[in-house]
Design a protein around this motif. Sequence first.
Motif, PDB file in Angstrom:
ATOM      1  N   SER A   1       0.029   0.554   7.004  1.00 59.30           N
ATOM      2  CA  SER A   1       0.773  -0.016   5.881  1.00 59.30           C
ATOM      3  C   SER A   1       0.745   0.916   4.673  1.00 59.30           C
ATOM      4  O   SER A   1       1.408   0.643   3.680  1.00 59.30           O
ATOM      5  N   SER A   2      -0.018   1.995   4.753  1.00 55.54           N
ATOM      6  CA  SER A   2      -0.018   2.962   3.660  1.00 55.54           C
ATOM      7  C   SER A   2       1.119   3.974   3.780  1.00 55.54           C
ATOM      8  O   SER A   2       1.307   4.785   2.895  1.00 55.54           O
ATOM      9  N   LEU A   3       1.831   3.937   4.880  1.00 58.88           N
ATOM     10  CA  LEU A   3       2.985   4.826   5.029  1.00 58.88           C
ATOM     11  C   LEU A   3       4.255   3.991   4.875  1.00 58.88           C
ATOM     12  O   LEU A   3       4.301   2.833   5.294  1.00 58.88           O
TER      13      LEU A   3
ATOM     14  N   ARG B   1       4.786   2.221  22.043  1.00 54.42           N
ATOM     15  CA  ARG B   1       3.888   1.997  20.929  1.00 54.42           C
ATOM     16  C   ARG B   1       2.478   1.868  21.473  1.00 54.42           C
ATOM     17  O   ARG B   1       2.221   1.161  22.426  1.00 54.42           O
ATOM     18  N   LYS B   2       1.597   2.585  20.825  1.00 52.58           N
ATOM     19  CA  LYS B   2       0.221   2.505  21.292  1.00 52.58           C
ATOM     20  C   LYS B   2      -0.569   1.640  20.341  1.00 52.58           C
ATOM     21  O   LYS B   2      -0.342   1.670  19.144  1.00 52.58           O
ATOM     22  N   THR B   3      -1.504   0.884  20.931  1.00 54.80           N
ATOM     23  CA  THR B   3      -2.301  -0.004  20.077  1.00 54.80           C
ATOM     24  C   THR B   3      -3.714   0.484  19.963  1.00 54.80           C
ATOM     25  O   THR B   3      -4.182   1.232  20.794  1.00 54.80           O
TER      26      THR B   3
ATOM     27  N   PRO C   1      13.822   0.492  10.447  1.00 54.15           N
ATOM     28  CA  PRO C   1      13.652   1.023  11.808  1.00 54.15           C
ATOM     29  C   PRO C   1      12.820   0.098  12.694  1.00 54.15           C
ATOM     30  O   PRO C   1      12.922   0.156  13.907  1.00 54.15           O
ATOM     31  N   ARG C   2      12.006  -0.765  12.076  1.00 58.40           N
ATOM     32  CA  ARG C   2      11.143  -1.621  12.890  1.00 58.40           C
ATOM     33  C   ARG C   2      11.951  -2.634  13.683  1.00 58.40           C
ATOM     34  O   ARG C   2      11.486  -3.188  14.661  1.00 58.40           O
TER      35      ARG C   2
ATOM     36  N   PRO D   1       0.802  -1.230   0.000  1.00 53.28           N
ATOM     37  CA  PRO D   1       0.000   0.000   0.000  1.00 53.28           C
ATOM     38  C   PRO D   1       0.837   1.285   0.000  1.00 53.28           C
ATOM     39  O   PRO D   1       0.418   2.280  -0.576  1.00 53.28           O
ATOM     40  N   TYR D   2       2.022   1.278   0.614  1.00 59.55           N
ATOM     41  CA  TYR D   2       2.763   2.550   0.675  1.00 59.55           C
ATOM     42  C   TYR D   2       3.305   2.962  -0.687  1.00 59.55           C
ATOM     43  O   TYR D   2       3.582   4.139  -0.899  1.00 59.55           O
TER      44      TYR D   2
ATOM     45  N   HIS E   1       5.607   2.753  12.422  1.00 59.87           N
ATOM     46  CA  HIS E   1       5.311   1.668  13.356  1.00 59.87           C
ATOM     47  C   HIS E   1       5.323   2.138  14.802  1.00 59.87           C
ATOM     48  O   HIS E   1       4.896   1.418  15.690  1.00 59.87           O
ATOM     49  N   GLU E   2       5.806   3.349  15.033  1.00 65.34           N
ATOM     50  CA  GLU E   2       5.819   3.867  16.399  1.00 65.34           C
ATOM     51  C   GLU E   2       4.538   4.628  16.732  1.00 65.34           C
ATOM     52  O   GLU E   2       4.351   5.069  17.860  1.00 65.34           O
TER      53      GLU E   2
ATOM     54  N   ARG F   1      14.882  -2.068  15.116  1.00 60.99           N
ATOM     55  CA  ARG F   1      15.774  -1.479  16.110  1.00 60.99           C
ATOM     56  C   ARG F   1      15.253  -1.585  17.521  1.00 60.99           C
ATOM     57  O   ARG F   1      15.860  -1.108  18.436  1.00 60.99           O
ATOM     58  N   GLY F   2      14.105  -2.191  17.663  1.00 61.39           N
ATOM     59  CA  GLY F   2      13.533  -2.228  19.001  1.00 61.39           C
ATOM     60  C   GLY F   2      12.729  -0.982  19.200  1.00 61.39           C
ATOM     61  O   GLY F   2      12.870  -0.009  18.467  1.00 61.39           O
ATOM     62  N   ARG F   3      11.870  -1.046  20.174  1.00 64.19           N
ATOM     63  CA  ARG F   3      10.952   0.077  20.347  1.00 64.19           C
ATOM     64  C   ARG F   3      11.537   1.099  21.273  1.00 64.19           C
ATOM     65  O   ARG F   3      11.764   0.834  22.438  1.00 64.19           O
ATOM     66  N   SER F   4      11.758   2.261  20.734  1.00 67.94           N
ATOM     67  CA  SER F   4      12.282   3.318  21.582  1.00 67.94           C
ATOM     68  C   SER F   4      11.137   3.986  22.314  1.00 67.94           C
ATOM     69  O   SER F   4      11.131   4.094  23.523  1.00 67.94           O
TER      70      SER F   4
ATOM     71  N   GLY G   1      14.004  -4.823  22.045  1.00 67.36           N
ATOM     72  CA  GLY G   1      14.194  -6.104  21.382  1.00 67.36           C
ATOM     73  C   GLY G   1      15.275  -7.000  21.978  1.00 67.36           C
ATOM     74  O   GLY G   1      15.327  -8.177  21.686  1.00 67.36           O
TER      75      GLY G   1
END
Lengths: 311, 334, 333
Positions: free
Chosen positions: B101-103, A309-311, A300-301, A202-203, B153-154, A303-306, C22
């Motif tokens: 996924s669009s970015l 992250r919100k769900t 960047p995904r 999609p991107y 993703h953040e 590298r671990g989460r700095s 991670g």
Amino acid sequence: MLAYIATRVGRAIFTISLVLTFSFTILAATGDPALLIMSVDAPPEAIEAFRERYGLDASVWQQYIGYLGNLLQGNFGQSLRDGRDAWDVVVERIPLTLALTVPAFLLKIGIGIPAGIYAALHRNSFLDRLVMMISVAGYTVPSFVLGLILILVFAVNLGVLPSGGQDTWRHAILPIVTLGTAGAAIIARYTRSAMLEVLGQPYIRTARAKGVPWPKAVRRHALPNAAIPTLTVVGLMVGSLIAGAVVVESVFSWPGVGRLLISAVANRDLMIVQAILLLVAVCMVTSNLLVDIAYGLIDPRLRGRSGSRKT
Amino acid sequence: MREPLVRINGLTIDFDTGQSNVRALHGFDLQIEKGEAVGIVGESGSGKSITWLGALGLLGPRARVAGSVRLDGREILGLGEREMAAIRGKRVAMIFQDPTSSLNPVHRIGRQLVESLVLHRGMSARSASAEARRLLERVQIAAAAQRLSEYPHELSGGMNQRVMIAMALAGEPDLLIADEPTTALDVTIQAQILEVLKEMRRETGMGLVIISHDLGIVAELADRVVVMYAGRPVETAPVSRIFDAPRHPYTRGLLAALPEIDGALERLVAIPGQVPEPHKLPPGCPFAPRCAQANANVCDETVPTMRAIAQDHAAACALIHTAKPEALRSLELA
Amino acid sequence: MTSAPLISVSELRRTYKVKTTGGWFSPTAELKAVDGVSFDIRPGETLGLVGESGCGKSTTAKLVLGLIPATSGKVVFEGKPVAADSKRAWREQRRRMQMVYQDPLGALDRRLPVGAQAMEPLDIFGEGTKAERRDRMLALFDAVGLPRTSVDRYPHELSGGQRQRVVLARALMLRPSLLVCDEPISALDVSIQAQVINLLKDLQEQLGVAYLFISHDLKVVRHVSHRVAVMYLGRIVESGRPEAIMRAPAHPYSQALISAVPSPRARGKERIVLEGDPPSPVDIPKGCAFHPRCPLATDRCRSEAPELRPFGEQRHVACHRAGVSITSARGAA
């Protein structure tokens, strides 16, 4: 990122220590080198003396500790054939092998990646099918067959290139081409499928919908993402720079590490085999480590989460 | 007569599947005035999304798009890639269903916004990053400066959809096409995004095409609604008429099948059968096999075309136009 | 409805250890997926469990079925505790409790005709003769509205709605007393959703099966449920009869959730729009978990977590300000 790298380095060290233990175990299990090296009818005192000289009379654990200790000091033991330092014997062959594998590696990347990208961008076109056909042929034909065909054509029939040996740069051409072909084919396939996967994301549609012209969308948005899976194969090839030419070196009588390995195996020169095994393991692990670090840099995904992250 | 912002005539889209040709859009007509909000409603396979991807040349090489799409009177179908790229994002922007996924996952949010600003507003990198921050603030993203240096993703899905909207606003477009913009989001986040979309429209006066399977969302945002079924528009009317006085049996069926949050709790009236696949359409009206009113002589013979019923209200149903008064009345009662 | 509960869930908890970054040595945190959930379902009754993604509704479903072990708490089904570790007893229980998932294509084997797949539960438990099993399968195909000609079809030859009917038929094959449905209609087209909703209600009437119906869609939940529980960050914040909750939600989160549902019949109505995203379940706010997004929050909400307490008839609410309406509180301000 630092934690990420530390984890990878830790894993690399762990892998190498596994290889060390494995290679020791295999060597210990293949039988008594004294009996292999000395002639069958050697007097028992001579065999005893041989064992004493190489520390083979100690217990397995002592031998293992001694073995690790020696390795840490850079002592790989002596060639059981001529008594020279095993490491020296191996190291002097490395430049010869690199003279084949480095140009071949550049060939693989230089042909494989552009061919794969082209094929993906022109999916189902005539050239895409041609590239894929050549690529299938390139990696299904074993390298010794390809090598022999090249010798037959260029050395025997046309007589333009030598068939073996390492006297001039012209001797290197056929082995380099043989090595490069299969690798280029594999890289082309990986690059193509990685690109196709990314182009369907999609991107990429977003990039086009926001007005990024197609060539720019490919360069800026597709290539960096497609590089991630392609890197894995390329990394494996970096790892095989030292020992990836065993078959080709034999076919073309090129006196590199690969040929040394074959003759050492044939001669039961276990110290040499062990030194090469270790060298290969270190190369593989190092290149994997480099690939992991490169992954982290590109994606960047990973590298671990700095942030949180919100769900 | 003044030209509308967008005028689509006889748009058709075919997909080449290798062995055969499948028509996914069978002729679509629509006019959008400047600043108007049009809702496109339909189920999967109705053609509601591909219409717009096709009009903007985003469908890829296997799609064949024919007909006419005019922007301010200028034909844009068949323009070269470079001319199309100048329209996309600048005159007509688009946002999609799955914002995360669009970015692009490997680019920072800021870089993706700046890219649009440099493309469409000719800004320098520095002024663009200041503007990017302002755009994020406009779509009510907290700590905008910090978000610029983060990756998709953040961020949460709702936040990413705000980023997509900010990116769409970057080119100051005349029309925003929102393709199921809240389908992947939770309902409270959906409410936020709908608010942002309304707010942006009030601020900028841009037109909106809201594509959704959810009648509620369309009702909320649109001035006018087009209902699509199996690759064709079947009814179009102002939003109040489409929900209060629907005429096409499919529109009526959809509304009757919709569970409600309040009101009397009655058994839902389901539409029987299933949406036909694009390569297995019935010969006549595509809805006839599922239609309770269908008349074998009329409906199975020819495909009905869109015809006016009242001012601004058209439907593609043979029964509405040919039926005698008593038959019409039974339709009303149904 | 005073019969003994079919299933009784009390103080169910499930936490996960997660790494904050991670690496190998990075610190771990506790993710509270389900944080003390209790409910009963009576025979033939439907409990609707609603909430947004990450609220723990699907984890609750898995805990109820014993698919994953609970960190603490108890599930009693037909008088016996459900335990994920005791294999034999669990297998017996699983005959009586079945699950239906969102994606029917993923739940079916694409290489087997659907009829054979629907019969599989009978084959596994060795019920009846071959002919009897086939008769039972055909009877259930009739019940779920699948034509008998579809028995020999493969999943990809059916539409989404038909596949979900196959999954339902298979789930009902062993005559379960409880069916756990996790978003069973979310993947279906709008015009098909009503068919499946009606089917679920008809099957309940005919077979007396109870449902634990999990969905993010309040409109659907209202239509199928006898009772509703609203979840937020691993806890039930409000439960009661759907009519009462939808008409006058007492918890501010339920108010926002219900008000956020777009509906063609309520165009242009004033809507409660919550600020921000739900917090991560790794980092649940102190006090009431909802307070950072709650327009009614007071100091007490920030420090003290509210218990689920009775509120009016057959209703429970976990809120210090239960019953205060956000809209009228705003109007007054």
